[in-house]
Enzyme design. Structure first.
Site, mmCIF file in Angstrom:
data_model
loop_
_atom_site.group_PDB
_atom_site.id
_atom_site.type_symbol
_atom_site.label_atom_id
_atom_site.label_comp_id
_atom_site.label_asym_id
_atom_site.label_seq_id
_atom_site.Cartn_x
_atom_site.Cartn_y
_atom_site.Cartn_z
ATOM 1 N N HIS A 21 0.824 -1.213 0.000
ATOM 2 C CA HIS A 21 0.000 0.000 0.000
ATOM 3 C C HIS A 21 0.862 1.269 0.000
ATOM 4 O O HIS A 21 0.657 2.172 -0.821
ATOM 5 C CB HIS A 21 -0.910 -0.008 1.230
ATOM 6 C CG HIS A 21 -1.811 1.175 1.326
ATOM 7 N ND1 HIS A 21 -3.062 1.205 0.775
ATOM 8 C CD2 HIS A 21 -1.630 2.393 1.911
ATOM 9 C CE1 HIS A 21 -3.624 2.381 1.006
ATOM 10 N NE2 HIS A 21 -2.776 3.117 1.702
ATOM 11 N N GLU A 22 1.819 1.308 0.904
ATOM 12 C CA GLU A 22 2.662 2.512 1.009
ATOM 13 C C GLU A 22 3.563 2.664 -0.217
ATOM 14 O O GLU A 22 3.859 3.795 -0.632
ATOM 15 C CB GLU A 22 3.503 2.459 2.287
ATOM 16 C CG GLU A 22 2.686 2.458 3.574
ATOM 17 C CD GLU A 22 1.752 3.640 3.694
ATOM 18 O OE1 GLU A 22 2.049 4.709 3.101
ATOM 19 O OE2 GLU A 22 0.710 3.510 4.365
ATOM 20 N N HIS A 25 1.753 4.664 -2.838
ATOM 21 C CA HIS A 25 1.870 6.114 -2.612
ATOM 22 C C HIS A 25 3.258 6.617 -3.021
ATOM 23 O O HIS A 25 3.402 7.634 -3.713
ATOM 24 C CB HIS A 25 1.655 6.435 -1.122
ATOM 25 C CG HIS A 25 0.251 6.221 -0.649
ATOM 26 N ND1 HIS A 25 -0.854 6.707 -1.299
ATOM 27 C CD2 HIS A 25 -0.219 5.576 0.460
ATOM 28 C CE1 HIS A 25 -1.953 6.379 -0.633
ATOM 29 N NE2 HIS A 25 -1.579 5.686 0.436
#
Length: 457
Positions: A21-22, A25
């Site tokens: 997920h990170e 980003h």
């Protein structure tokens, strides 16, 4: 060791999915010209720290992998050098910021597609949907289903395994209430169409573990003959003189016709002294004295004899199991479709929970997720990867919720800024954050309550 396995599986799963997920980003921020100051997976004392790259980005692995973050240059958090102002988060165009915010959940969906692709590529075994005995008065009995009928399709959609059947029934119950089935009759081999008409409410049917019982559907598993396969040398049966190939006739005075009868006479009686009546491979009969051992199964103390059943024949295994395996291109197409199916089903369930149509007991918290992580990890590679895919979909959807402290809420704020030409006031944003924190805490509390209820129940 079992507890350590569950803890490891849970922390590995959460750490991996947070990292995915990170990274979404981080990857998008770098591509769109944001300056990334720190990429962190986990909290607490750093286990690993490295500074690298032209931007001197700090990469951190925390000791508690239950979250993560990507910190970008931002004038709202401190002074920014004049030559780097254009790379500050608050100065980048709203469309760029929305892209960065959306990239985290998008990475979770892409991970799910990749995981399902791998599963379809290596093969996903499953128990074929043969119907077991039905109880009188249940929807399955009323529809005329009989033992060993094979379910071929649910509402016109082909199914090959009980897992796929359960998912299709769930979807159809939500949409239509009634469940049309296409079955192959065991007695004649003919195809037939039947309709399951549930008598329980949708809320009752959608409680965890209640769908199949509520419809009166049972899984058919063939009777396993009570023939001994393996006898470990350090078990109670070996000490009693049990041999591979022995057929068990009785435990004490209780007759044994199938393997499950034997299990029923052993499991509830740890430490019991009894006898086994067996027929040897040469046809002779023997009565053997045995003292059952005892072991823990979770919180339950159970008995064991220290034997394994003789394996099923290859013909029986082929009849019972379906192996879904595809080439790379078809696997990719099926993986994308599977991810979309799970995404749309999860959204529909959550919407119906909000309106009270579906039981809120479907919400799972960290305890239940840890249990599933440990169970699937012990079950095997395919099951664990499938678990990761499903949790990754959930993580992506949760982060897209329009709650200010989540990615979805920040996307809404940024979109409003793009339309207005200026950000919302600090007061409005602070109020939104407070509402978001309350909403997330309420959701987490409910999920934890469900976990504890399942654990105690």
């Amino acid at each position: 060791m079992t507890i350590l396995t569950y803890v490891f599986a849970f922390l590995f799963a959460v750490g991996l999915l947070v990292a995915v997920h990170e990274y979404g980003h981080y990857w998008m921020a770098r591509r769109l010209g944001f300056k990334v100051l720190r990429f962190s997976v986990g909290f607490g004392k750093p286990l690993f720290r490295r500074v690298a790259g032209a931007d001197r980005t700090e990469y951190v692995l925390g000791s508690l992998p239950l979250g993560g973050y990507v910190k970008m240059l931002d004038e709202r958090e401190g002074p920014v050098a004049e030559h780097e102002v254009h790379r500050s988060y608050n100065r980048r165009p709203p469309s760029y910021r929305i892209a960065v915010l959306f990239a985290g959940p998008a990475a979770n969906f892409l991970f799910a597609i990749a995981a399902f692709w791998l599963i379809f590529l290596v093969g996903m075994p499953g128990l074929r949907p043969f119907v077991g005995a039905t109880d009188a008065g249940t929807p399955a009995a009323e529809a005329g289903l009989q033992v060993q009928d094979l379910i071929l399709a649910v509402d016109g959609n082909d199914v090959q395994t009980w897992e796929g059947t359960l998912l299709a029934i769930y979807r159809t119950v939500l949409d239509n209430g009634e469940v049309p089935l296409t079955v192959e009759r065991y007695a004649s081999g003919a195809r037939d169409s039947v309709v399951l008409r549930p008598t329980a409410s949708l809320r009752e049917l959608t409680r965890p573990g209640e769908l199949l019982p509520g419809l009166g559907l049972n899984v058919w598993i063939p009777d396993v003959p009570p023939i001994i396969g393996e006898v470990p040398s350090d078990g109670p049966a070996a000490s009693a003189g049990v041999l591979p190939g022995d057929r068990i006739l009785a435990v004490g005075d209780a007759p044994v016709d199938v393997w499950s009868d034997f299990v029923d006479q052993v499991r509830p009686f740890p430490g019991r002294s009894t006898s086994l009546t067996v027929v040897r491979a040469d046809g002779s009969e023997a009565v053997l004295a045995i003292t059952l051992g005892e072991q823990m199964d979770g919180e339950e103390r159970v008995g064991y004899a220290g034997v394994a059943a003789s394996p099923l024949s290859s013909e029986t295994i082929d009849q019972l199991w379906s192996q879904q395996r595809f080439g790379p291109v078809v696997a990719a197409r099926n993986a994308a479709a599977k991810t979309w199916e799970m995404t749309s089903l999860t959204l529909d369930l959550f919407r119906r929970m909000l309106f009270g149509q579906v039981s809120v007991e479907n919400l799972s918290g960290p305890i239940n997720i840890a249990v599933y992580a440990g169970d699937t990890f012990r079950s095997g590679f395919v099951d664990f990867v499938r678990f990761l895919a499903l949790v990754s979909v959930s993580l992506g959807l949760i982060n897209l919720m329009p709650v200010p402290m989540l990615d979805g809420g920040q996307i809404v704020f940024t979109a409003i800024e793009g339309v207005r030409g200026s950000p919302l006031s600090d007061r409005v944003q602070l109020l939104g954050q407070q509402v978001g924190i309350f909403a997330v805490l309420a959701l987490m509390t409910l999920a934890l309550y469900n976990d504890l209820s399942r654990l105690i129940g």
